[in-house]
Design a protein around this motif. Structure first.
Motif, mmCIF file in Angstrom:
data_model
loop_
_atom_site.group_PDB
_atom_site.id
_atom_site.type_symbol
_atom_site.label_atom_id
_atom_site.label_comp_id
_atom_site.label_asym_id
_atom_site.label_seq_id
_atom_site.Cartn_x
_atom_site.Cartn_y
_atom_site.Cartn_z
ATOM 1 N N VAL A 160 -25.945 -6.771 -5.871
ATOM 2 C CA VAL A 160 -26.139 -7.293 -4.588
ATOM 3 C C VAL A 160 -27.716 -8.502 -4.459
ATOM 4 N N PHE A 161 -28.691 -7.602 -5.151
ATOM 5 C CA PHE A 161 -30.048 -8.564 -4.791
ATOM 6 C C PHE A 161 -30.386 -9.149 -5.660
ATOM 7 N N ALA A 162 -30.070 -8.697 -7.494
ATOM 8 C CA ALA A 162 -30.331 -9.611 -8.307
ATOM 9 C C ALA A 162 -28.381 -9.102 -9.558
ATOM 10 N N ALA A 163 -28.158 -10.475 -9.292
ATOM 11 C CA ALA A 163 -26.740 -10.408 -10.290
ATOM 12 C C ALA A 163 -26.544 -9.356 -11.260
ATOM 13 N N GLY A 164 -27.646 -9.811 -11.954
ATOM 14 C CA GLY A 164 -27.581 -8.767 -13.823
ATOM 15 C C GLY A 164 -28.171 -7.254 -14.032
ATOM 16 N N ARG A 165 -28.398 -6.749 -12.733
ATOM 17 C CA ARG A 165 -28.935 -5.788 -12.238
ATOM 18 C C ARG A 165 -28.777 -4.735 -11.498
ATOM 19 N N SER A 166 -28.099 -3.520 -11.727
ATOM 20 C CA SER A 166 -27.799 -2.620 -10.802
ATOM 21 C C SER A 166 -28.749 -1.674 -10.791
ATOM 22 N N GLU A 167 -28.748 -1.453 -8.768
ATOM 23 C CA GLU A 167 -30.036 -0.307 -8.939
ATOM 24 C C GLU A 167 -29.604 0.311 -7.223
ATOM 25 N N ASP A 168 -30.081 1.822 -7.459
ATOM 26 C CA ASP A 168 -29.067 2.397 -5.738
ATOM 27 C C ASP A 168 -29.729 2.543 -4.642
ATOM 28 N N VAL A 169 -29.636 2.467 -4.052
ATOM 29 C CA VAL A 169 -29.775 1.913 -2.499
ATOM 30 C C VAL A 169 -29.574 3.570 -1.482
ATOM 31 N N GLU A 170 -30.334 4.072 -1.525
ATOM 32 C CA GLU A 170 -29.774 4.988 0.215
ATOM 33 C C GLU A 170 -30.521 5.224 0.992
ATOM 34 N N GLY A 171 -30.609 5.503 1.745
ATOM 35 C CA GLY A 171 -31.135 5.922 3.476
ATOM 36 C C GLY A 171 -30.156 4.912 4.038
ATOM 37 N N ASP A 172 -30.195 3.946 4.590
ATOM 38 C CA ASP A 172 -28.994 2.861 5.117
ATOM 39 C C ASP A 172 -29.292 1.776 4.281
ATOM 40 N N TYR A 173 -28.181 2.837 2.895
ATOM 41 C CA TYR A 173 -27.584 0.984 2.403
ATOM 42 C C TYR A 173 -26.913 0.431 3.121
ATOM 43 N N GLU A 174 -25.485 0.577 3.976
ATOM 44 C CA GLU A 174 -25.448 -0.198 4.387
ATOM 45 C C GLU A 174 -26.210 -1.672 5.048
ATOM 46 N N GLN A 175 -26.700 -1.036 5.629
ATOM 47 C CA GLN A 175 -27.167 -1.762 6.297
ATOM 48 C C GLN A 175 -27.908 -2.915 5.241
ATOM 49 N N LYS A 176 -29.159 -2.608 4.202
ATOM 50 C CA LYS A 176 -29.447 -2.913 3.796
ATOM 51 C C LYS A 176 -29.470 -4.319 2.509
ATOM 52 N N ILE A 177 -27.725 -3.292 2.710
ATOM 53 C CA ILE A 177 -27.078 -4.119 1.460
ATOM 54 C C ILE A 177 -26.380 -5.722 2.377
ATOM 55 N N SER A 178 -25.602 -5.600 3.386
ATOM 56 C CA SER A 178 -24.937 -6.364 4.495
ATOM 57 C C SER A 178 -26.318 -7.155 5.057
ATOM 58 N N ALA A 179 -27.395 -7.406 5.324
ATOM 59 C CA ALA A 179 -28.207 -7.994 5.279
ATOM 60 C C ALA A 179 -28.555 -9.337 4.437
ATOM 61 N N GLU A 180 -28.917 -8.275 3.122
ATOM 62 C CA GLU A 180 -28.898 -8.784 1.491
ATOM 63 C C GLU A 180 -27.514 -10.378 1.886
ATOM 64 N N ILE A 181 -26.531 -9.650 1.731
ATOM 65 C CA ILE A 181 -25.318 -10.409 1.806
ATOM 66 C C ILE A 181 -25.566 -11.496 2.882
ATOM 67 N N ARG A 182 -26.306 -11.745 4.190
ATOM 68 C CA ARG A 182 -25.704 -11.784 5.283
ATOM 69 C C ARG A 182 -26.721 -12.923 4.699
ATOM 70 N N SER A 183 -28.395 -13.063 4.217
ATOM 71 C CA SER A 183 -28.598 -13.717 3.584
ATOM 72 C C SER A 183 -28.621 -14.975 2.782
ATOM 73 N N TRP A 184 -27.673 -14.839 1.919
ATOM 74 C CA TRP A 184 -26.481 -15.639 1.069
ATOM 75 C C TRP A 184 -26.791 -16.800 1.710
ATOM 76 N N PRO A 185 -26.596 -18.359 1.725
ATOM 77 C CA PRO A 185 -25.713 -19.134 1.954
ATOM 78 C C PRO A 185 -24.158 -19.659 1.986
ATOM 79 N N ASP A 186 -23.733 -20.045 2.801
ATOM 80 C CA ASP A 186 -22.754 -20.399 3.620
ATOM 81 C C ASP A 186 -22.142 -20.812 2.163
ATOM 82 N N MET A 187 -21.054 -20.934 2.088
ATOM 83 C CA MET A 187 -20.382 -21.591 0.718
ATOM 84 C C MET A 187 -19.634 -22.472 1.554
ATOM 85 N N ALA A 188 -19.317 -23.324 1.171
ATOM 86 C CA ALA A 188 -18.828 -24.794 1.117
ATOM 87 C C ALA A 188 -17.645 -25.210 1.940
ATOM 88 N N GLY A 189 -17.007 -25.013 2.754
ATOM 89 C CA GLY A 189 -15.442 -25.078 3.207
ATOM 90 C C GLY A 189 -14.941 -26.067 3.090
#
Length: 82
Positions: free
Chosen positions: A53-82
């Motif tokens: 989710v941080f770089a579409a072409g590259r996977s990385e491991d996220v540890e610690g509070d990984y759910e918070q880190k990943i969900s915060a990144e997703i929430r920062s993405w632009p909204d899709m036009a409805g």
């Protein structure tokens, strides 16, 4: 059901996803703006998730509070036009 914070972030953004669970670990696969993303949870001496989710072409491991880190990144993405 696992990865609840991340599923909530995806729902807030209106992003459809597929959820699976195997060996007690959750897995999310989804498309955003034509790109494939994933969040694959693992337990290897501690919990974490592999994601691109941080770089579409590259996977990385996220540890610690990984759910918070990943969900915060997703929430920062632009909204899709409805």
């Amino acid at each position: 059901m696992r990865l609840g914070k991340i599923q909530d972030a995806l729902k807030e953004k209106g992003i459809s996803y597929e959820y699976t669970e195997e060996d007690g670990c959750g897995s999310l696969d989804f498309l955003f703006r034509g790109l494939k993303f994933h969040v694959w949870e693992f337990q290897d001496g501690g919990w974490g998730a592999e994601t691109n989710v941080f770089a579409a072409g590259r996977s990385e491991d996220v540890e610690g509070d990984y759910e918070q880190k990943i969900s915060a990144e997703i929430r920062s993405w632009p909204d899709m036009a409805g």
